[in-house]
Design a protein around this motif. Sequence first.
Motif, PDB file in Angstrom:
ATOM      1  N   LEU A   1      59.259   8.659  48.481  1.00 12.09           N
ATOM      2  CA  LEU A   1      58.773   9.856  49.166  1.00 12.09           C
ATOM      3  C   LEU A   1      59.603  11.087  48.797  1.00 12.09           C
ATOM      4  O   LEU A   1      59.063  12.179  48.559  1.00 12.09           O
ATOM      5  CB  LEU A   1      58.806   9.618  50.672  1.00 12.09           C
ATOM      6  CG  LEU A   1      58.361  10.747  51.594  1.00 12.09           C
ATOM      7  CD1 LEU A   1      56.935  11.171  51.299  1.00 12.09           C
ATOM      8  CD2 LEU A   1      58.489  10.290  53.054  1.00 12.09           C
ATOM      9  N   ARG A   2      60.908  10.917  48.710  1.00 11.19           N
ATOM     10  CA  ARG A   2      61.779  12.048  48.376  1.00 11.19           C
ATOM     11  C   ARG A   2      61.496  12.556  46.964  1.00 11.19           C
ATOM     12  O   ARG A   2      61.448  13.770  46.712  1.00 11.19           O
ATOM     13  CB  ARG A   2      63.247  11.626  48.502  1.00 11.19           C
ATOM     14  CG  ARG A   2      64.245  12.778  48.349  1.00 11.19           C
ATOM     15  CD  ARG A   2      64.033  13.808  49.425  1.00 11.19           C
ATOM     16  NE  ARG A   2      65.026  14.886  49.362  1.00 11.19           N
ATOM     17  CZ  ARG A   2      64.847  16.082  49.904  1.00 11.19           C
ATOM     18  NH1 ARG A   2      63.734  16.356  50.545  1.00 11.19           N
ATOM     19  NH2 ARG A   2      65.792  16.995  49.810  1.00 11.19           N
ATOM     20  N   GLY A   3      61.310  11.617  46.042  1.00 10.40           N
ATOM     21  CA  GLY A   3      60.984  12.033  44.676  1.00 10.40           C
ATOM     22  C   GLY A   3      59.677  12.792  44.616  1.00 10.40           C
ATOM     23  O   GLY A   3      59.563  13.811  43.910  1.00 10.40           O
ATOM     24  N   LYS A   4      58.675  12.330  45.367  1.00 13.03           N
ATOM     25  CA  LYS A   4      57.379  13.019  45.386  1.00 13.03           C
ATOM     26  C   LYS A   4      57.523  14.417  46.005  1.00 13.03           C
ATOM     27  O   LYS A   4      56.912  15.382  45.536  1.00 13.03           O
ATOM     28  CB  LYS A   4      56.372  12.195  46.174  1.00 13.03           C
ATOM     29  CG  LYS A   4      55.956  10.906  45.474  1.00 13.03           C
ATOM     30  CD  LYS A   4      55.075  10.064  46.381  1.00 13.03           C
ATOM     31  CE  LYS A   4      54.674   8.772  45.710  1.00 13.03           C
ATOM     32  NZ  LYS A   4      53.922   7.870  46.617  1.00 13.03           N
ATOM     33  N   ALA A   5      58.317  14.512  47.063  1.00 15.03           N
ATOM     34  CA  ALA A   5      58.492  15.806  47.734  1.00 15.03           C
ATOM     35  C   ALA A   5      59.156  16.825  46.806  1.00 15.03           C
ATOM     36  O   ALA A   5      58.845  18.017  46.851  1.00 15.03           O
ATOM     37  CB  ALA A   5      59.322  15.617  49.000  1.00 15.03           C
ATOM     38  N   LEU A   6      60.066  16.363  45.948  1.00 20.05           N
ATOM     39  CA  LEU A   6      60.784  17.259  45.045  1.00 20.05           C
ATOM     40  C   LEU A   6      60.136  17.356  43.673  1.00 20.05           C
ATOM     41  O   LEU A   6      60.563  18.158  42.830  1.00 20.05           O
ATOM     42  CB  LEU A   6      62.236  16.793  44.900  1.00 20.05           C
ATOM     43  CG  LEU A   6      63.078  16.824  46.173  1.00 20.05           C
ATOM     44  CD1 LEU A   6      64.459  16.258  45.911  1.00 20.05           C
ATOM     45  CD2 LEU A   6      63.186  18.248  46.727  1.00 20.05           C
ATOM     46  N   GLY A   7      59.120  16.524  43.426  1.00 20.98           N
ATOM     47  CA  GLY A   7      58.420  16.555  42.151  1.00 20.98           C
ATOM     48  C   GLY A   7      59.199  15.970  40.996  1.00 20.98           C
ATOM     49  O   GLY A   7      59.001  16.368  39.842  1.00 20.98           O
ATOM     50  N   VAL A   8      60.103  14.999  41.291  1.00 21.67           N
ATOM     51  CA  VAL A   8      60.924  14.397  40.230  1.00 21.67           C
ATOM     52  C   VAL A   8      60.896  12.875  40.369  1.00 21.67           C
ATOM     53  O   VAL A   8      60.695  12.332  41.462  1.00 21.67           O
ATOM     54  CB  VAL A   8      62.389  14.878  40.298  1.00 21.67           C
ATOM     55  CG1 VAL A   8      62.470  16.378  40.073  1.00 21.67           C
ATOM     56  CG2 VAL A   8      63.045  14.492  41.621  1.00 21.67           C
ATOM     57  N   PRO A   9      61.105  12.143  39.267  1.00 21.85           N
ATOM     58  CA  PRO A   9      61.208  10.691  39.374  1.00 21.85           C
ATOM     59  C   PRO A   9      62.482  10.286  40.110  1.00 21.85           C
ATOM     60  O   PRO A   9      63.469  11.029  40.111  1.00 21.85           O
ATOM     61  CB  PRO A   9      61.234  10.222  37.915  1.00 21.85           C
ATOM     62  CG  PRO A   9      61.685  11.408  37.133  1.00 21.85           C
ATOM     63  CD  PRO A   9      61.193  12.611  37.877  1.00 21.85           C
ATOM     64  N   VAL A  10      62.452   9.108  40.717  1.00 20.31           N
ATOM     65  CA  VAL A  10      63.598   8.660  41.501  1.00 20.31           C
ATOM     66  C   VAL A  10      64.855   8.551  40.649  1.00 20.31           C
ATOM     67  O   VAL A  10      65.962   8.846  41.122  1.00 20.31           O
ATOM     68  CB  VAL A  10      63.275   7.317  42.197  1.00 20.31           C
ATOM     69  CG1 VAL A  10      64.538   6.662  42.743  1.00 20.31           C
ATOM     70  CG2 VAL A  10      62.283   7.538  43.336  1.00 20.31           C
ATOM     71  N   TYR A  11      64.718   8.162  39.387  1.00 20.31           N
ATOM     72  CA  TYR A  11      65.933   8.057  38.566  1.00 20.31           C
ATOM     73  C   TYR A  11      66.660   9.386  38.444  1.00 20.31           C
ATOM     74  O   TYR A  11      67.880   9.425  38.256  1.00 20.31           O
ATOM     75  CB  TYR A  11      65.653   7.429  37.201  1.00 20.31           C
ATOM     76  CG  TYR A  11      64.656   8.131  36.307  1.00 20.31           C
ATOM     77  CD1 TYR A  11      64.942   9.367  35.711  1.00 20.31           C
ATOM     78  CD2 TYR A  11      63.427   7.532  36.020  1.00 20.31           C
ATOM     79  CE1 TYR A  11      64.031   9.992  34.889  1.00 20.31           C
ATOM     80  CE2 TYR A  11      62.507   8.157  35.182  1.00 20.31           C
ATOM     81  CZ  TYR A  11      62.813   9.382  34.618  1.00 20.31           C
ATOM     82  OH  TYR A  11      61.913  10.005  33.786  1.00 20.31           O
TER      83      TYR A  11
ATOM     84  N   LEU B   1      66.949  11.484  40.935  1.00 26.38           N
ATOM     85  CA  LEU B   1      67.705  11.560  42.185  1.00 26.38           C
ATOM     86  C   LEU B   1      68.952  10.685  42.151  1.00 26.38           C
ATOM     87  O   LEU B   1      69.904  10.923  42.895  1.00 26.38           O
ATOM     88  CB  LEU B   1      66.820  11.128  43.357  1.00 26.38           C
ATOM     89  CG  LEU B   1      65.518  11.897  43.574  1.00 26.38           C
ATOM     90  CD1 LEU B   1      64.754  11.313  44.756  1.00 26.38           C
ATOM     91  CD2 LEU B   1      65.780  13.377  43.784  1.00 26.38           C
ATOM     92  N   LEU B   2      68.933   9.650  41.305  1.00 26.19           N
ATOM     93  CA  LEU B   2      70.044   8.702  41.217  1.00 26.19           C
ATOM     94  C   LEU B   2      71.047   9.077  40.133  1.00 26.19           C
ATOM     95  O   LEU B   2      71.937   8.297  39.818  1.00 26.19           O
ATOM     96  CB  LEU B   2      69.494   7.294  40.949  1.00 26.19           C
ATOM     97  CG  LEU B   2      68.507   6.752  41.975  1.00 26.19           C
ATOM     98  CD1 LEU B   2      68.006   5.369  41.564  1.00 26.19           C
ATOM     99  CD2 LEU B   2      69.141   6.694  43.362  1.00 26.19           C
ATOM    100  N   GLY B   3      70.903  10.280  39.581  1.00 31.36           N
ATOM    101  CA  GLY B   3      71.865  10.732  38.589  1.00 31.36           C
ATOM    102  C   GLY B   3      71.294  10.943  37.210  1.00 31.36           C
ATOM    103  O   GLY B   3      71.995  11.386  36.296  1.00 31.36           O
ATOM    104  N   GLY B   4      70.021  10.607  37.031  1.00 27.33           N
ATOM    105  CA  GLY B   4      69.390  10.820  35.735  1.00 27.33           C
ATOM    106  C   GLY B   4      69.453   9.603  34.833  1.00 27.33           C
ATOM    107  O   GLY B   4      70.093   8.593  35.144  1.00 27.33           O
TER     108      GLY B   4
END
Length: 391
Positions: free
Chosen positions: A99-109, A111-114
Amino acid sequence: MKITDVKTFLVHDRERPSRNYTFVKIYTDEGLTGLGEAGVTGRELAVQGMVESFAPILRGMDPSRIEHIWQTLWRGHFFRGGHVHSAAVAAIDIALWDLRGKALGVPVYDLLGGLTRDYARCYCHVQRAGGEGPRGGIDAMVEYAKKQVQEGWEFIRFGVGEGSNENRAGVYEQARAVRWTVEAFGALRDAVGPEIEIAVDFHQRTTPPYAIQLARELQPMRPFFVEDPLRAENPAEFAYLRQHISVPIATGEQLPSKWDWRDLIEQDLMDYCRVDLCICGGLTEARKVAGWCEAHYIEQVPHNPLGPVSTAACLHFDLSTPLFAVQELTWRPEILADIVKTDMRLEGGNLYSGGSPGLGVELDDEAALANPYQMAGLHILRRDDNSVSDW
């Protein structure tokens, strides 16, 4: 943004009747949703009950506060832990990251540092039923393994005694399983050559003397690792095992929290960490275990016998984790394709993310409800005298 509801979808696998999947979906007042998956196969109804007990707590919370929600669900009770508890927390946690990735428009990876790599290399299971006589399914397994290698897989795995006729009949005798496994490994090594990595899952079925015997007999054929030679809840036995074998050890798929990993990591009792994101508290907890492992040069080999959401969570974990070896993969693109849409692609034995926001997975609620849960029962192994063997 606020959480408005949390729902559990128990989905039966039409192609594998003994398998059900536990998906958890989080809904918000802005229309965005997050999707997670729980482990602990065979305990789906218990996990569903735990998620339902969490739902009133979650409604109205800010879903961006992922760590705070994790702490609330784990520590906000007098009684903590246990596999059902941790699996329910895991599914919710994975859904929150999605959900957080969708809200920010980025893949979860991201959010985990790239990205730390471009793809996750994977291993497939090659044991197969078929064949008569003492060789059991060895010939069928060898032919299937050769086909997988031709398709690009560089890592394969089979389980101790799992393709033998007696195992298929629900019998597990250690001495016979050891003999079958040594013969099976030799046949695989001869068939696929020296460059293909072969892992052997002892599946916690062996006692220390048989684990030592089998590991020593396999050593000249160079297993990539032996998995779960003993049950992981007693790390002292791994210290004993370390004194007697020199092959790499992978373990930990059953452990439900970081506290259970302490001795295995700090005493260097394993070489590969088999964390299960859908049992061990989700991405939030798995990242902490991985960071701890990094200080001891222990690489990640996430446990993943589950469905597309678990696979997606593992992939984003793998892509962002510095010390990663190989990913267990039983999921294929066609599995539940009409129920869970995903952006993952599998090329040979390598798994790629499409880079969609979140985990790149979407659940069709109606399609999920059209494949309701079906009780599968227990798969019990017994010895010749009808006593129970570890499964």
